[in-house]
Motif scaffolding. Structure first.
Motif, short mmCIF file in Angstrom:
data_model
loop_
_atom_site.label_atom_id
_atom_site.label_comp_id
_atom_site.label_asym_id
_atom_site.label_seq_id
_atom_site.Cartn_x
_atom_site.Cartn_y
_atom_site.Cartn_z
N ASP A 224 0.77 -1.30 0.06
CA ASP A 224 0.10 -0.02 -0.15
C ASP A 224 0.83 1.18 -0.09
O ASP A 224 0.71 2.30 -0.60
CB ASP A 224 -1.03 -0.14 1.24
N TYR A 225 1.83 1.03 0.91
CA TYR A 225 2.88 2.31 0.69
C TYR A 225 3.40 2.90 -0.62
O TYR A 225 3.64 3.68 -0.98
CB TYR A 225 3.80 2.18 1.81
N ILE A 226 3.87 1.64 -1.08
CA ILE A 226 4.43 1.85 -2.66
C ILE A 226 3.39 2.24 -3.48
O ILE A 226 3.61 3.40 -4.28
CB ILE A 226 4.95 0.39 -3.04
N SER A 227 2.20 1.73 -3.54
CA SER A 227 1.26 2.45 -4.33
C SER A 227 0.93 3.87 -4.02
O SER A 227 0.69 4.55 -4.98
CB SER A 227 -0.13 1.71 -4.30
N TYR A 228 0.76 4.20 -2.76
CA TYR A 228 0.64 5.58 -2.16
C TYR A 228 1.79 6.47 -2.95
O TYR A 228 1.58 7.50 -3.21
CB TYR A 228 0.73 5.63 -0.92
#
Ligand code: AHM
Ligand code: MG
Length: 335
Positions: A224-228
């Motif tokens: 999720d952090y990478i997508s963010y």
């Protein structure tokens, strides 16, 4: 004449700032710097002499030991033993810590934990590698052989920590808990010279450094952090950038200067990730905190983790505070 301040000069000046300092920590740092110059010389000419490639051995982690790993390990340990301020060394390359048995060494107040040549898979392709070190005051009695308790102290107990980056130029960056200073090796005079006084890291950044080749094995919060990070770049003329050298020292050094986050998370089947707490994560966490950044394992401050064993691994999220906090928030949500 251009005025330069050498590392030796800087260390001596700093020592006199502390009225009760005996000079042992200063001498220890100078010995590490000297050994790093020898390693630097070997790394620099690596393509010309027979030091590239593997030794044929594997280390305690089951990884191939490169010839330069071995050379760096021997160089640092010999230099620390000769110095006399250090009573033992733990290294990534040695299963057990090395206790110095000479009577003079047993009087040494300090122990050192070291990764002599981090990122060594990069050596053969001429990409930056580094040395990472951590210094503790011993907890065992002076005059005796050091014990494992000396090496299993929490990161908050560090008396000093630093790294050397063997890059396009060679730099030594260190802290003794009073800020972070960086020195560039001037090869023409063979001295580390103060080039980056009082280093601080930006509170926020736009660079994320993580091996996305492992993406499908990451925890949901990391995905999720990478997508963010990617989404923030959508339609923006100033998107986030992915930068991953695969050499922790080089990745963290860049992010320290320009702002960013370095992540080595847990992976499916590897809940503790890859990097070692005692001689990789703790020293880097001390430096980054001293520069104003943050280092956690996703949930806990790295420096507060009590090591149970020398080669213990931990996930790490380290760099600009805002970025680490955001990653942590997404990890928390997916706990
Ligand atoms: P090493 O101590 O065996 O050299 O491994 C540590 C290195 C770090 O410098 C680097 O960031 C990481 O391993 C890269 O690992 P990966 O190739 O899995 O991304
Ligand atoms: Mg390493």
């Amino acid at each position: 004449m251009i005025s330069v301040q050498t590392l030796d000069e800087f260390i001596i000046r700093r020592q006199t700032d502390f009225p009760y300092a005996t000079g042992e920590l200063s001498r220890l740092l100078r010995n590490i710097a000297l050994a790093s110059k020898i390693v630097n010389r070997e790394v620099n000419k690596a393509g010309l002499v027979d030091v590239l490639g593997i030794t044929g051995y594997t280390n305690v982690q089951g990884e191939e030991v490169k010839k330069l790993d071995l050379l760096a390990n021997k160089t640092f340990i010999a230099s620390l033993e000769l110095g006399g301020q250090c009573c033992g060394v733990a290294s990534e390359e040695n299963e057990e810590f090395v206790a110095f048995e000479a009577e003079s060494s047993k009087q040494g107040k300090y122990i050192v934990a070291i990764d002599p040549l981090d990122g060594s898979s990069n050596i053969d392709v001429n990409v930056s590698v580094g040395t990472i070190f951590s210094i503790y005051r011993r907890v065992s009695p002076l005059g005796e052989t050091c014990t494992s308790e000396d090496f299993l102290q929490k990161g908050i107990e560090q008396a000093g920590a630093g790294y050397v980056i063997y890059g396009s130029s060679t730099m030594l960056v260190y802290t003794t808990g009073h800020g972070v200073n960086g020195f560039t090796l001037d090869p023409s005079i063979g001295e580390f010279c103060l080039s980056h006084p009082d280093m601080t890291t930006p509170k926020d950044g736009k660079t994320y450094s993580v091996n996305t080749g492992n993406f499908y094995n990451f925890p949901k919060g990391v995905k999720d952090y990478i997508s963010y990070c990617k989404e923030l770049g959508k339609g923006s003329d100033s998107p986030y950038s992915a930068r991953y050298i695969g050499s922790m020292v080089a990745d963290i050094h860049r992010n320290l200067l320009t702002g960013g986050i370095y992540i080595y998370p847990s992976l499916d089947g590897y809940p503790d990730g890859k990097l070692r707490l005692v001689y990789e994560c703790n020293p880097m966490a001390f430096i980054i905190e001293q520069a104003g950044g943050t280092a956690t394992d996703g949930f806990r401050r790295i420096l507060d983790i009590a090591p149970q064993e020398l080669h213990q691994r931990t996930p790490i999220f380290i760099g600009s505070s805002e970025m680490v906090l955001k990653a942590q928030e997404l990890l928390d949500k997916n706990k």
